[in-house]
Structures are given as C-alpha cells and as structure tokens.
Design a protein around this motif. Structure first.
Motif, PDB file in Angstrom:
ATOM      1  N   LYS A 102     -24.720 -65.290  -0.406  1.00 29.13           N
ATOM      2  CA  LYS A 102     -24.097 -66.340   0.402  1.00 29.13           C
ATOM      3  C   LYS A 102     -23.017 -65.774   1.316  1.00 29.13           C
ATOM      4  CE  LYS A 102     -20.621 -67.901  -2.867  1.00 29.13           C
ATOM      5  NZ  LYS A 102     -20.061 -69.015  -3.591  1.00 29.13           N
ATOM      6  N   GLU A 103     -22.363 -64.696   0.899  1.00 30.45           N
ATOM      7  CA  GLU A 103     -21.321 -64.087   1.733  1.00 30.45           C
ATOM      8  C   GLU A 103     -21.899 -63.469   3.007  1.00 30.45           C
ATOM      9  OE1 GLU A 103     -20.034 -64.486  -2.386  1.00 30.45           O
ATOM     10  OE2 GLU A 103     -21.750 -63.426  -1.553  1.00 30.45           O
ATOM     11  N   GLU A 104     -23.200 -63.196   3.012  1.00 27.32           N
ATOM     12  CA  GLU A 104     -23.844 -62.579   4.176  1.00 27.32           C
ATOM     13  C   GLU A 104     -24.570 -63.597   5.054  1.00 27.32           C
ATOM     14  OE1 GLU A 104     -26.437 -59.746   2.348  1.00 27.32           O
ATOM     15  OE2 GLU A 104     -24.791 -58.471   1.678  1.00 27.32           O
ATOM     16  N   MET A 105     -24.601 -64.860   4.613  1.00 26.21           N
ATOM     17  CA  MET A 105     -25.326 -65.891   5.349  1.00 26.21           C
ATOM     18  C   MET A 105     -24.482 -66.430   6.500  1.00 26.21           C
ATOM     19  SD  MET A 105     -28.217 -66.099   3.813  1.00 26.21           S
ATOM     20  CE  MET A 105     -28.897 -67.602   4.451  1.00 26.21           C
ATOM     21  N   PRO A 106     -25.140 -66.867   7.594  1.00 24.11           N
ATOM     22  CA  PRO A 106     -24.387 -67.531   8.671  1.00 24.11           C
ATOM     23  C   PRO A 106     -23.687 -68.774   8.123  1.00 24.11           C
ATOM     24  CG  PRO A 106     -26.648 -67.057   9.349  1.00 24.11           C
ATOM     25  CD  PRO A 106     -26.555 -66.756   7.878  1.00 24.11           C
ATOM     26  N   GLN A 107     -22.563 -69.120   8.674  1.00 16.92           N
ATOM     27  CA  GLN A 107     -21.747 -70.229   8.168  1.00 16.92           C
ATOM     28  C   GLN A 107     -22.535 -71.529   8.067  1.00 16.92           C
ATOM     29  OE1 GLN A 107     -18.754 -69.874   6.841  1.00 16.92           O
ATOM     30  NE2 GLN A 107     -18.797 -72.015   6.253  1.00 16.92           N
ATOM     31  N   GLU A 108     -23.454 -71.796   8.996  1.00 16.69           N
ATOM     32  CA  GLU A 108     -24.197 -73.059   8.962  1.00 16.69           C
ATOM     33  C   GLU A 108     -25.161 -73.148   7.778  1.00 16.69           C
ATOM     34  OE1 GLU A 108     -26.219 -70.375  12.071  1.00 16.69           O
ATOM     35  OE2 GLU A 108     -24.175 -70.964  11.586  1.00 16.69           O
ATOM     36  N   HIS A 109     -25.413 -72.046   7.087  1.00 15.52           N
ATOM     37  CA  HIS A 109     -26.286 -72.044   5.913  1.00 15.52           C
ATOM     38  C   HIS A 109     -25.517 -72.110   4.602  1.00 15.52           C
ATOM     39  CE1 HIS A 109     -30.066 -71.273   7.968  1.00 15.52           C
ATOM     40  NE2 HIS A 109     -29.378 -70.484   8.761  1.00 15.52           N
TER      41      HIS A 109
END
Length: 115
Positions: A102-109
């Motif tokens: 989750k730390e590597e996911m784009p903010q909208e995800h």
C-alpha cells in the motif's frame, strides 16, 4: 472445470487436502486436471478451504484465521474480468503473484481512514 477450459472459472470450496499435496490428494487433481490456479500458492497454512481460478486477473487475496480450526478462517479474493472478447493476456506465474504494498500505491488507490 477442465470441461469448460479455457472459459473463466472460480472455485470456492472445501477440499480436504494440504496445499500442493501430490496425487491421490485432491489438490493436484483440482489444479492440474482442472487447469486452474491457486489464489495464493505460498499460503501453506490452509487445510480445507480453497479458492482456485482461471481466466481472470487476481487483484487481491486475504486470509484471516481466528483459531487453529480451519473452519474458523475467512478467505477473500478479488478478481478483474478481462474485456469482453479478450482473455488474460499474460498468465505467467510471475504476474499472477505480483505483489504491491500500500505504501507504493498511488494515493487514489489507498483507503481513506473512516471518520
């Protein structure tokens, strides 16, 4: 499951077998003969509850255990259906088990905290 190959399929079931158990255990029969993928081949703590799939993109999986009895666990899988008329374009093991943090996911995800 093999009779409808290559059509997409999801198996959610209770099968008394250890993960990756060879024949005559049902695991190998289901995966090999049924031509399906295990939702998480590296999850060795399961015993009876399995999710197998084919022709879909797996996007997430989680298993929660409340005790040492497998009947008390919860498994959740999320899949993406390919566009109509198109199948899964890359079914390699590497891409089937691709992981993202989750730390590597784009903010909208990323989930927003509940207020």
């Amino acid at each position: 499951m093999s009779a409808v190959y290559p059509e997409p399929v999801i198996f959610l079931g209770y099968v008394v077998t250890k993960p990756h158990a060879p024949r005559p255990a049902p695991y190998d029969i289901m995966v090999t003969d049924g031509r399906v993928h295990d939702i998480d081949k590296d999850d060795y703590d399961r015993w009876c509850e399995y999710i197998f799939y084919r022709g879909l993109y797996r996007t997430s999986y989680a298993r929660v255990s409340r005790s040492t009895i497998t009947d008390t666990e919860l498994q959740i899988g999320q899949f993406l259906v390919p566009k109509y008329g198109a199948g899964v374009t890359n079914d390699t093991e590497e891409l089937r088990y691709l992981r993202a943090w989750k730390e590597e996911m784009p903010q909208e995800h990323v989930s927003k905290p509940l207020l």
